[in-house]
Design a protein around this motif. Structure first.
Motif, short mmCIF file in Angstrom:
data_model
loop_
_atom_site.label_atom_id
_atom_site.label_comp_id
_atom_site.label_asym_id
_atom_site.label_seq_id
_atom_site.Cartn_x
_atom_site.Cartn_y
_atom_site.Cartn_z
N ASP A 59 -0.14 7.24 -29.85
CA ASP A 59 -0.54 6.35 -30.93
C ASP A 59 -1.34 5.19 -30.36
O ASP A 59 -1.68 5.17 -29.16
N LYS A 60 -1.65 4.21 -31.22
CA LYS A 60 -2.48 3.08 -30.77
C LYS A 60 -1.78 2.25 -29.70
O LYS A 60 -2.44 1.67 -28.83
N ASN A 61 -0.46 2.20 -29.74
CA ASN A 61 0.28 1.46 -28.73
C ASN A 61 0.16 2.15 -27.37
O ASN A 61 -0.09 1.49 -26.35
N ALA A 62 0.32 3.48 -27.36
CA ALA A 62 0.16 4.23 -26.11
C ALA A 62 -1.28 4.13 -25.60
O ALA A 62 -1.52 4.01 -24.40
N LYS A 63 -2.23 4.20 -26.53
CA LYS A 63 -3.64 4.05 -26.17
C LYS A 63 -3.86 2.72 -25.47
O LYS A 63 -4.52 2.64 -24.43
N ASP A 64 -3.30 1.66 -26.03
CA ASP A 64 -3.45 0.32 -25.45
C ASP A 64 -2.87 0.26 -24.05
O ASP A 64 -3.44 -0.35 -23.14
N ILE A 65 -1.73 0.91 -23.85
CA ILE A 65 -1.08 0.91 -22.54
C ILE A 65 -1.93 1.64 -21.50
O ILE A 65 -2.22 1.12 -20.42
N PHE A 66 -2.34 2.87 -21.83
CA PHE A 66 -3.08 3.68 -20.86
C PHE A 66 -4.48 3.12 -20.58
O PHE A 66 -5.07 3.42 -19.54
N GLU A 67 -5.01 2.34 -21.49
CA GLU A 67 -6.32 1.72 -21.26
C GLU A 67 -6.21 0.38 -20.54
O GLU A 67 -7.21 -0.27 -20.27
N SER A 68 -4.97 -0.03 -20.20
CA SER A 68 -4.78 -1.31 -19.52
C SER A 68 -4.79 -1.18 -18.01
O SER A 68 -4.71 -2.19 -17.31
N CYS A 69 -4.87 0.03 -17.50
CA CYS A 69 -4.93 0.24 -16.05
C CYS A 69 -6.33 -0.06 -15.54
O CYS A 69 -7.33 0.39 -16.11
N PHE A 70 -6.43 -0.81 -14.45
CA PHE A 70 -7.73 -1.16 -13.85
C PHE A 70 -8.29 -0.01 -12.99
O PHE A 70 -9.43 -0.10 -12.53
N LEU A 71 -7.47 1.02 -12.73
CA LEU A 71 -7.89 2.14 -11.88
C LEU A 71 -8.32 1.67 -10.50
O LEU A 71 -9.26 2.20 -9.90
N CYS A 72 -7.63 0.67 -9.99
CA CYS A 72 -7.98 0.09 -8.69
C CYS A 72 -7.49 0.93 -7.51
O CYS A 72 -7.91 0.71 -6.38
N THR A 73 -6.57 1.88 -7.78
CA THR A 73 -5.98 2.79 -6.78
C THR A 73 -5.06 2.09 -5.78
O THR A 73 -4.66 2.70 -4.79
N ASN A 74 -4.71 0.82 -6.02
CA ASN A 74 -3.78 0.14 -5.12
C ASN A 74 -2.45 0.88 -5.04
O ASN A 74 -1.83 0.97 -3.97
N CYS A 75 -1.98 1.39 -6.19
CA CYS A 75 -0.70 2.08 -6.22
C CYS A 75 -0.74 3.35 -5.38
O CYS A 75 0.21 3.68 -4.66
N VAL A 76 -1.84 4.08 -5.47
CA VAL A 76 -1.99 5.31 -4.70
C VAL A 76 -2.00 5.00 -3.21
O VAL A 76 -1.43 5.73 -2.39
N GLU A 90 -6.91 8.74 -15.74
CA GLU A 90 -8.30 9.09 -16.08
C GLU A 90 -8.33 10.31 -16.99
O GLU A 90 -9.12 10.38 -17.94
N GLU A 91 -7.46 11.28 -16.71
CA GLU A 91 -7.47 12.51 -17.50
C GLU A 91 -6.83 12.30 -18.88
O GLU A 91 -7.30 12.87 -19.86
N VAL A 92 -5.77 11.49 -18.97
CA VAL A 92 -5.16 11.28 -20.28
C VAL A 92 -6.09 10.46 -21.18
O VAL A 92 -6.03 10.55 -22.41
#
Length: 434
Positions: A59-76, A90-92
């Protein structure tokens, strides 16, 4: 979840593989500005597992969450199990784009990136009529928006526009000053921001290659690498641009010793993410072709440092400056490609270097969505980085990434930091100037 995505990824397995050690929390860019477990790497992973199991509605809440990642790869980078959190997000986002669509201004932007001639025309018109909507920034760092637009808010700092793009400023072939029996020959993939806005980057690279007596080939039909669309979930645009570029590159790559890219994000996209994209979308033939192309793809400073006599040239003929330089590590350079020492080693030949307290911290650019709909998060991420730069008292902050340049220029302007952003190639070319 799309059937294709479900077949490729088992988010539940990824979720169960997360040992909840928390090493990702301190380095996560979004968690640093929004300390909520939901928008932390392990939070993202848990939610993705729940999404695949059908326990989480997109839903829109999940959309907001998954679009909040900066994709900086620090976690990886710090994960003991090397969980590719950035890749699954990226895929979701492709599923998000399928369900909710892509904002019209993003679709228009990606359309322009897919069609070089139309983009050239629009940027030419933008240069001619820029004073209608933009004013020159008082510190000379770019342009200010006079009023709010869909992609920018009023007062936002934007990069300057060039009268003529880099690709349209040069012939395809630029012979080396001295023609020997077999001169090295390199191609240049310039990147969109360096092509239309920060054209001194490409000009500097051409000058450096001339000093090294290297033939230059500028492929005029190159398209955007696809990174803006990739990070937004626009699968169709990514597929179109990657395939067009690969087909084009295959026609000349064997005749070049290397293709140099003076942009960390573009380089990582072409060298790494193209293959990931084709693997994730079940296109093995294209993955193999992307892999073959990637063999000759290099970030410009890394290739210049490892494959030429540039260090010797800078030592013997380069001017020495007293202007202090601090270096910021773009996420797509240090963490994705392992490139961080090479640009520093080149700059150190002619400039005193001063490290900031955390050069590896993400600047907060984060992609198209972060720079438009979630710009408040980008602003928050940029503030500590601007403070670090200020503490160095450096005249220049350098990074081989124009996305970082856009973000840090805004952050420094807002924090009244006088430091000037320069790509390392610009500083190196200045040292070699006659």
């Amino acid at each position: 979840m799309s059937k294709q995505l479900e077949e490729i990824f088992n988010f539940t397995d990824t979720s169960e593989a997360c040992i909840k050690c928390g090493k990702c929390i301190p380095v996560c860019t979004i968690h640093q500005v929004n300390p909520d477990e939901t928008t932390s790497p392990r939070g993202f992973i848990d939610l993705l597992g729940a999404y695949q199991q059908g326990h989480l509605e997109l839903d829109k809440n999940a959309k907001d969450i998954f679009e909040s990642c900066f994709l900086c790869t620090n976690c990886v980078d710090v994960c003991p199990n090397s969980l590719a959190t950035d890749m699954v997000i990226e895929e979701v986002r492709a599923d998000i784009a399928d369900k909710f669509g892509i904002a019209w201004f993003k679709r228009a932007f990606f359309f322009l990136l897919r069609h070089r001639k139309i983009m050239d025309l629009m940027m030419k018109l933008g240069f001619m009529f820029k004073t209608c909507a933009l004013s020159v920034d008082e510190k000379g760092r770019g342009l200010r928006a006079r009023f709010s637009l869909p992609m920018v808010k009023k007062g936002r700092l934007l990069p300057s526009m060039a009268k003529t793009s880099f690709l349209n400023s040069h012939p395809e072939e630029i012979p080396a000053p001295v023609q020997e029996k077999k001169n090295p020959r390199v191609a240049i993939f310039i990147g969109c921001l360096a092509n239309y806005n920060y054209t001194d980057i490409g000009e500097s690279l051409v000058k450096i290659l001339a000093k090294l007596n290297i033939d230059v080939f500028i492929p005029k039909k190159q398209l955007c690498c696809g990174a803006p669309a990739y990070f937004t979930g626009d699968v169709n645009s990514v597929e179109f641009m990657t395939k067009k570029n690969i087909e084009y590159f295959e026609g000349f790559m064997d005749e070049c010793d290397a293709m140099l890219i003076p942009e960390a994000t573009c380089s990582a996209m072409v060298k790494h993410d193209w293959q990931v994209f084709f693997e994730n979308h079940d296109m093995p033939e294209w993955k193999e072709r992307a892999q073959k192309v990637a063999e000759k793809i290099h970030m410009a400073t890394a290739w210049l440092y490892n494959n030429t006599d540039l260090v010797k040239l800078l030592e013997e003929k380069g001017k020495k400056f007293d202007d202090v330089v601090t270096y910021h590590d773009p996420c797509h350079a240090r963490k994705v490609q392992g490139i961080w020492q090479e640009p520093r080693n080149l700059l150190a030949q002619n400039y005193p270097m001063q490290e900031m307290s955390d050069p590896n911290r993400c600047c907060g650019f984060g992609g198209v969505t972060m720079q438009t709909e979630k710009f408040h998060l980008a602003e928050a991420a940029g503030k500590p980085k601007a403070a670090m730069i200020k503490d160095t008292n450096a005249k220049y902050v350098s990074a081989e990434c124009s996305a970082c340049r856009v973000q840090l220029s805004e952050a420094m302007n807002n924090a009244d930091v006088e430091t000037i952003f320069k790509n390392p190639l610009e500083l190196i070319a200045e040292a070699l100037k006659d």
